[in-house]
Write a protein that holds these residues in place. Structure first.
Motif, mmCIF file in Angstrom:
data_model
loop_
_atom_site.group_PDB
_atom_site.id
_atom_site.type_symbol
_atom_site.label_atom_id
_atom_site.label_comp_id
_atom_site.label_asym_id
_atom_site.label_seq_id
_atom_site.Cartn_x
_atom_site.Cartn_y
_atom_site.Cartn_z
ATOM 1 N N HIS A 124 57.876 50.041 47.993
ATOM 2 C CA HIS A 124 58.266 51.194 48.798
ATOM 3 C C HIS A 124 57.534 51.232 50.141
ATOM 4 C CE1 HIS A 124 60.526 52.779 45.376
ATOM 5 N NE2 HIS A 124 59.446 52.538 44.634
ATOM 6 N N ALA A 125 57.199 50.063 50.676
ATOM 7 C CA ALA A 125 56.587 49.931 52.005
ATOM 8 C C ALA A 125 55.255 50.659 52.103
ATOM 9 C CB ALA A 125 57.550 50.413 53.087
ATOM 10 N N VAL A 126 54.527 50.760 51.007
ATOM 11 C CA VAL A 126 53.198 51.368 51.021
ATOM 12 C C VAL A 126 52.213 50.331 51.548
ATOM 13 C CG1 VAL A 126 51.332 52.310 49.599
ATOM 14 C CG2 VAL A 126 53.721 52.941 49.133
ATOM 15 N N PRO A 127 51.415 50.677 52.551
ATOM 16 C CA PRO A 127 50.526 49.679 53.167
ATOM 17 C C PRO A 127 49.417 49.236 52.229
ATOM 18 C CG PRO A 127 50.063 51.863 54.034
ATOM 19 C CD PRO A 127 51.311 51.992 53.213
ATOM 20 N N ILE A 128 49.025 47.975 52.369
ATOM 21 C CA ILE A 128 47.884 47.420 51.649
ATOM 22 C C ILE A 128 46.839 47.009 52.679
ATOM 23 C CG2 ILE A 128 47.065 45.464 50.278
ATOM 24 C CD1 ILE A 128 49.626 45.503 48.724
ATOM 25 N N ALA A 129 45.641 47.559 52.536
ATOM 26 C CA ALA A 129 44.534 47.228 53.435
ATOM 27 C C ALA A 129 43.293 46.981 52.596
ATOM 28 C CB ALA A 129 44.312 48.360 54.427
ATOM 29 N N GLY A 130 42.151 46.845 53.298
ATOM 30 C CA GLY A 130 40.915 46.495 52.606
ATOM 31 C C GLY A 130 40.587 47.412 51.464
ATOM 32 N N ASP A 131 40.665 48.735 51.704
ATOM 33 C CA ASP A 131 40.273 49.682 50.676
ATOM 34 C C ASP A 131 41.435 50.164 49.825
ATOM 35 O OD1 ASP A 131 41.516 51.091 52.648
ATOM 36 O OD2 ASP A 131 39.991 52.667 52.827
ATOM 37 N N THR A 132 42.612 49.601 50.046
ATOM 38 C CA THR A 132 43.774 49.980 49.234
ATOM 39 C C THR A 132 44.399 48.761 48.558
ATOM 40 O OG1 THR A 132 45.208 49.881 51.205
ATOM 41 C CG2 THR A 132 44.300 52.036 50.592
ATOM 42 N N GLY A 133 43.560 47.782 48.244
ATOM 43 C CA GLY A 133 44.047 46.649 47.469
ATOM 44 C C GLY A 133 43.724 45.289 48.014
ATOM 45 N N LEU A 134 43.582 45.151 49.340
ATOM 46 C CA LEU A 134 43.385 43.817 49.901
ATOM 47 C C LEU A 134 42.024 43.238 49.516
ATOM 48 C CD1 LEU A 134 44.729 41.629 51.557
ATOM 49 C CD2 LEU A 134 43.784 42.668 53.628
ATOM 50 N N ALA A 135 40.999 44.085 49.460
ATOM 51 C CA ALA A 135 39.677 43.589 49.062
ATOM 52 C C ALA A 135 39.716 43.069 47.628
ATOM 53 C CB ALA A 135 38.627 44.691 49.200
ATOM 54 N N GLU A 136 40.403 43.779 46.754
ATOM 55 C CA GLU A 136 40.505 43.334 45.365
ATOM 56 C C GLU A 136 41.302 42.040 45.266
ATOM 57 O OE1 GLU A 136 40.153 42.868 41.387
ATOM 58 O OE2 GLU A 136 39.017 44.203 42.725
ATOM 59 N N ILE A 137 42.372 41.933 46.033
ATOM 60 C CA ILE A 137 43.147 40.690 46.059
ATOM 61 C C ILE A 137 42.255 39.545 46.531
ATOM 62 C CG2 ILE A 137 45.038 39.487 47.247
ATOM 63 C CD1 ILE A 137 46.518 42.222 47.257
ATOM 64 N N GLY A 138 41.478 39.779 47.581
ATOM 65 C CA GLY A 138 40.583 38.745 48.094
ATOM 66 C C GLY A 138 39.550 38.318 47.074
ATOM 67 N N ARG A 139 38.973 39.284 46.360
ATOM 68 C CA ARG A 139 37.981 38.937 45.333
ATOM 69 C C ARG A 139 38.590 38.045 44.261
ATOM 70 N NH1 ARG A 139 35.691 44.147 46.480
ATOM 71 N NH2 ARG A 139 37.259 45.195 45.217
ATOM 72 N N ARG A 140 39.800 38.350 43.861
ATOM 73 C CA ARG A 140 40.447 37.531 42.828
ATOM 74 C C ARG A 140 40.798 36.139 43.352
ATOM 75 N NH1 ARG A 140 44.724 41.210 39.349
ATOM 76 N NH2 ARG A 140 43.214 42.690 38.478
ATOM 77 N N VAL A 141 41.266 36.102 44.600
ATOM 78 C CA VAL A 141 41.665 34.806 45.163
ATOM 79 C C VAL A 141 40.483 33.850 45.226
ATOM 80 C CG1 VAL A 141 42.434 33.656 47.279
ATOM 81 C CG2 VAL A 141 43.661 35.662 46.448
ATOM 82 N N VAL A 142 39.339 34.318 45.680
ATOM 83 C CA VAL A 142 38.192 33.420 45.842
ATOM 84 C C VAL A 142 37.360 33.317 44.561
ATOM 85 C CG1 VAL A 142 38.068 33.999 48.290
ATOM 86 C CG2 VAL A 142 36.571 35.190 46.683
ATOM 87 N N GLY A 143 37.629 34.164 43.580
ATOM 88 C CA GLY A 143 36.841 34.174 42.348
ATOM 89 C C GLY A 143 37.439 33.300 41.256
ATOM 90 N N ASP A 144 37.049 33.604 40.017
ATOM 91 C CA ASP A 144 37.474 32.767 38.891
ATOM 92 C C ASP A 144 38.638 33.383 38.120
ATOM 93 O OD1 ASP A 144 36.215 34.902 37.741
ATOM 94 O OD2 ASP A 144 34.786 33.722 36.561
ATOM 95 N N TRP A 145 39.312 34.355 38.729
ATOM 96 C CA TRP A 145 40.454 34.993 38.056
ATOM 97 C C TRP A 145 41.567 33.976 37.841
ATOM 98 C CZ3 TRP A 145 45.542 35.552 39.492
ATOM 99 C CH2 TRP A 145 46.312 36.443 38.742
ATOM 100 N N GLU A 146 42.198 34.053 36.681
ATOM 101 C CA GLU A 146 43.337 33.191 36.376
ATOM 102 C C GLU A 146 44.483 34.044 35.865
ATOM 103 O OE1 GLU A 146 42.518 29.939 33.816
ATOM 104 O OE2 GLU A 146 40.795 29.233 34.976
ATOM 105 N N ALA A 147 45.677 33.754 36.323
ATOM 106 C CA ALA A 147 46.860 34.482 35.864
ATOM 107 C C ALA A 147 47.177 34.102 34.431
ATOM 108 C CB ALA A 147 48.054 34.173 36.766
ATOM 109 N N PRO A 148 47.555 35.067 33.613
ATOM 110 C CA PRO A 148 47.959 34.735 32.248
ATOM 111 C C PRO A 148 49.254 33.935 32.246
ATOM 112 C CG PRO A 148 48.469 37.025 32.755
ATOM 113 C CD PRO A 148 47.675 36.496 33.908
#
Length: 456
Positions: A124-148
């Motif tokens: 629904h075109a809701v913005p994603i920024a550092g404090d609304t999801g982008l920081a969490e996405i970044g942590r997962r991307v560079v971390g050891d998270w694996e998709a099921p």
């Protein structure tokens, strides 16, 4: 910078590509490649709960390959993809806003061809920024998270989505006959203008409307007035009442009046705000701390309610949505519309300005002169160490100032204003000063420089 808040790095992904509002880096050095984009796509798909993702891309030489990597990541995480192909950023916004899917635009906006990245949008075109999801996405991307393990999603190539997007815009703003010059900067607005002209009463004198991701004529950055010189000359030579210049992904626009003068972001915001306040008396208008104080005063004088937002498109969009504002504007040429999901649209700004110019009894140059002006330093950048300490010292040095801490520090007096804020991506302090008198401007800027240099 977002990377300062990340944990241990397990993937060979440069964490600095995660910025406050989007993901961006260099492709010629390998900072961003298809493997990185695949990882981002995989994490993003899970972040939005497996919702379908509309994916668009600009025409940079690397965009097709990076989009393919991102799409592989999304489908590998079990989500479906609507492949929009080469479109402006705001077309992705429209598809997300009108259908409820998530969105991703492969682009580096106004940056040179050797940069690329992705702008992410929640359903629904809701913005994603550092404090609304982008920081969490970044942590997962560079971390050891694996998709099921999941059943892969599928890719649906989508036909011409520009028609539906133009339906939305033209149903709200369909200006009278008007001739204008448009400088596309060889960016993505060239994908839209031919259809817009065919469906409207506008006549366009074209300048660099052929999309070319190498940007062979000038950088697709209208914030730098050097890039607008040809446009200004052509507006005067053609005798047209309006000119417009877009950035690379077409979500920013700067206007040129009939005298060949560029309207800065504050003047354009005020003129556009006046249009919406006439149509919706007493409504709310959002601005950031860097636009001139002329803007909130203008809005108040016209019976509107000015609202302050931190700098950046994701912050502005959030305030637009939360407040129900009809319009918002930034110094950078981003203009936001309640009737466009609270998001920015360069083309809707163009149509609105064309309506204003087409209906006005006076030329745009006269409308520009009706907006009060102040002397301005523009943005002055300083390389610093402890940003917080320096900002506190500035507050202490001027006890007679009104202080606002929305996005850095703003010091305000009746005849002058200073905004000081840290860069979100570099160890820089950004200082903007404006004043009623040029001598006052120079005095205040010298005082700020002295404080910064003493703090070292």
């Amino acid at each position: 910078m977002l990377a300062e808040h990340f944990g241990p790095y397990c993937w060979s992904v440069d964490p600095s590509i995660f910025r406050s509002y989007d993901v961006r880096g260099r492709t010629d050095t390998g900072q961003i490649d298809s493997a990185t984009m695949r990882r981002i796509g995989e994490v993003f798909a899970t972040h939005v709960g497996g919702m379908a993702v509309a994916v668009g891309r600009d025409v940079r030489p690397t965009s097709r390959e990076l989009a393919r990597g991102f799409i592989d990541g999304v489908t590998g995480a079990g989500a479906d993809v609507m492949d929009l192909g080469e479109v402006p950023t705001e077309v992705v916004t429209h598809v997300s806003g009108s259908t409820g899917v998530a969105g991703a635009m492969i682009t580096a906006s106004h940056n040179p061809p050797n940069y690329n990245g992705v702008k992410l949008t929640a359903p629904h075109a809701v913005p994603i920024a550092g404090d609304t999801g982008l920081a969490e996405i970044g942590r997962r991307v560079v971390g050891d998270w694996e998709a099921p393990p999941v059943v892969p999603g599928y890719v649906e190539p989508v036909g011409d989505v520009i028609d539906g997007y133009l339906d939305h815009l033209l149903s709200r703003h369909n200006p009278p006959p008007l001739r204008m010059v448009i400088d596309g900067g060889n960016g993505m607005v060239g994908m839209v203008i031919p259809q817009l002209v065919a469906r409207s009463r506008l006549e366009v004198v074209p300048l660099y409307l052929e999309p070319d991701g190498t940007f062979p004529n000038h950088p697709a950055d209208p914030l730098n007035q050097e890039n607008l010189a040809e446009l200004c000359d052509l507006v005067v030579e053609s005798g047209v009442p309006l000119g417009a210049a877009f950035d690379g992904d077409a979500d920013r626009v700067f206007f040129v009046d009939d005298a060949g003068m560029v309207l800065d972001g504050s003047a354009a915001t005020a003129i556009l705000a006046g249009y919406f306040l006439d149509a919706y008396p007493g409504s709310k208008v959002v601005h950031n701390p860097i636009v001139s104080d002329v803007v909130p005063r203008f809005v108040s004088d016209r019976g509107g309610v000015p609202l302050l937002s931190s700098v950046g498109h994701s912050n502005m969009k959030s305030v637009m949505r939360q407040s129900g504002a009809v319009f918002g504007g930034e110094h950078s040429g981003h203009f936001y519309f309640g009737e466009f999901y609270g998001a920015d649209s360069g083309v809707m700004a163009l149509l609105t300005m064309a309506e204003i110019v087409g209906a006005a009894a006076a030329p745009l140059s006269s409308l520009r002169r009706e907006v009060p002006t102040r002397f301005s330093s523009g943005e002055v950048n300083y390389t610093v160490g402890d940003v917080t300490t320096i900002m506190d010292e500035m507050v202490n040095a001027f006890p007679d100032a009104d202080v606002d801490r929305t996005d850095g520090v703003t010091l305000r007096w009746a005849d002058r204003r200073v905004n000081v804020r840290p860069s979100n991506t570099e160890p820089l302090l950004r200082v903007n000063v404006e004043a009623d008198e040029e001598d006052t401007l120079n005095h205040v800027l010298a005082a700020m420089t002295s404080i910064i240099e003493r703090a070292g």
